[in-house]
Design an enzyme around this catalytic site. Structure first.
Site, mmCIF file in Angstrom:
data_model
loop_
_atom_site.group_PDB
_atom_site.id
_atom_site.type_symbol
_atom_site.label_atom_id
_atom_site.label_comp_id
_atom_site.label_asym_id
_atom_site.label_seq_id
_atom_site.Cartn_x
_atom_site.Cartn_y
_atom_site.Cartn_z
ATOM 1 N N ASP A 9 0.802 -1.156 0.676
ATOM 2 C CA ASP A 9 -0.088 0.097 0.267
ATOM 3 C C ASP A 9 0.734 1.392 -0.315
ATOM 4 O OD1 ASP A 9 -1.636 1.681 0.681
ATOM 5 O OD2 ASP A 9 -3.140 1.024 2.030
ATOM 6 N N GLY A 31 -9.188 4.907 -5.722
ATOM 7 C CA GLY A 31 -8.048 4.257 -6.022
ATOM 8 C C GLY A 31 -6.989 4.830 -5.259
ATOM 9 N N ASP A 33 -6.273 7.548 -5.829
ATOM 10 C CA ASP A 33 -6.140 9.463 -5.005
ATOM 11 C C ASP A 33 -7.059 8.466 -3.910
ATOM 12 O OD1 ASP A 33 -6.247 12.106 -5.915
ATOM 13 O OD2 ASP A 33 -7.748 11.802 -7.030
ATOM 14 N N SER A 121 -2.385 4.767 -13.720
ATOM 15 C CA SER A 121 -2.956 4.411 -14.684
ATOM 16 C C SER A 121 -3.657 3.098 -15.317
ATOM 17 C CB SER A 121 -2.590 5.464 -16.687
ATOM 18 O OG SER A 121 -2.589 6.694 -16.709
#
Length: 172
Positions: A9, A31, A33, A121
């Protein structure tokens, strides 16, 4: 610069700066962000709002990067970058590579020595994991930052980590 692959993480990484796979609004999302904004606390959002009110009224352009405080995170700074949405009809890989390069430039300007990157992405933006790893590592291997001595590619989940290890082994 040493490049390491880490399964885990990104919000728990003890580094000078972590990179946020942000959306252009800079105001949080899902996600990576969302996790960064939740764990980092309100100080990150406050600085993002100030950036929107000043330099980035229309949002942060894809491929560019900007830094804020790390808030409650173990990292001192968060470097926000907006990755491109994957398209099978249009090659946007230059924009994806720009995210890593721009983030390293910002990290260097902060005198950060250690930086942790997510796989930009490859989540909701749909970039195929194998190619996302290849794009990230191509930039990181070619980079010659002044201050950054370690770049970590933090991979969420054992499957993603296994793909990254396989891609990295093929690039050696």
């Amino acid at each position: 610069m040493e490049i390491t692959l880490v399964e885990g993480d990104i919000t728990g990484q003890r580094v000078d700066a972590i990179v946020n796979a942000a959306n252009s609004s800079l105001l949080g999302g899902g996600g990576v962000d969302g996790a960064i904004h939740r764990k980092g606390g309100p100080a990150i959002l406050e600085e993002c709002r100030a950036l929107r009110a000043s330099r980035y009224g229309r949002g942060l352009p894809t491929g560019q990067a900007v830094a804020t405080t790390g808030g409650n995170l173990p990292a001192r700074w968060v470097i926000h970058t907006v990755g491109p949405v994957f398209s099978p009809r249009e090659d946007r890989s230059v924009l994806l590579r720009d995210c890593y390069a721009s983030s390293l430039t910002v990290a260097d300007a902060l005198d950060a020595q250690t930086v942790a990157f997510p796989l930009i992405s490859a989540g909701i933006y749909g970039w195929p994991v194998e190619d996302a790893v290849r794009q990230a590592l191509s930039v990181l291997h070619a980079a010659t930052p002044k201050h950054v001595t370690e770049a970590r590619l933090v991979l969420f989940g054992a499957d993603t980590y296994a793909v990254a290890e396989r891609v990295a082994a093929g690039l050696r």
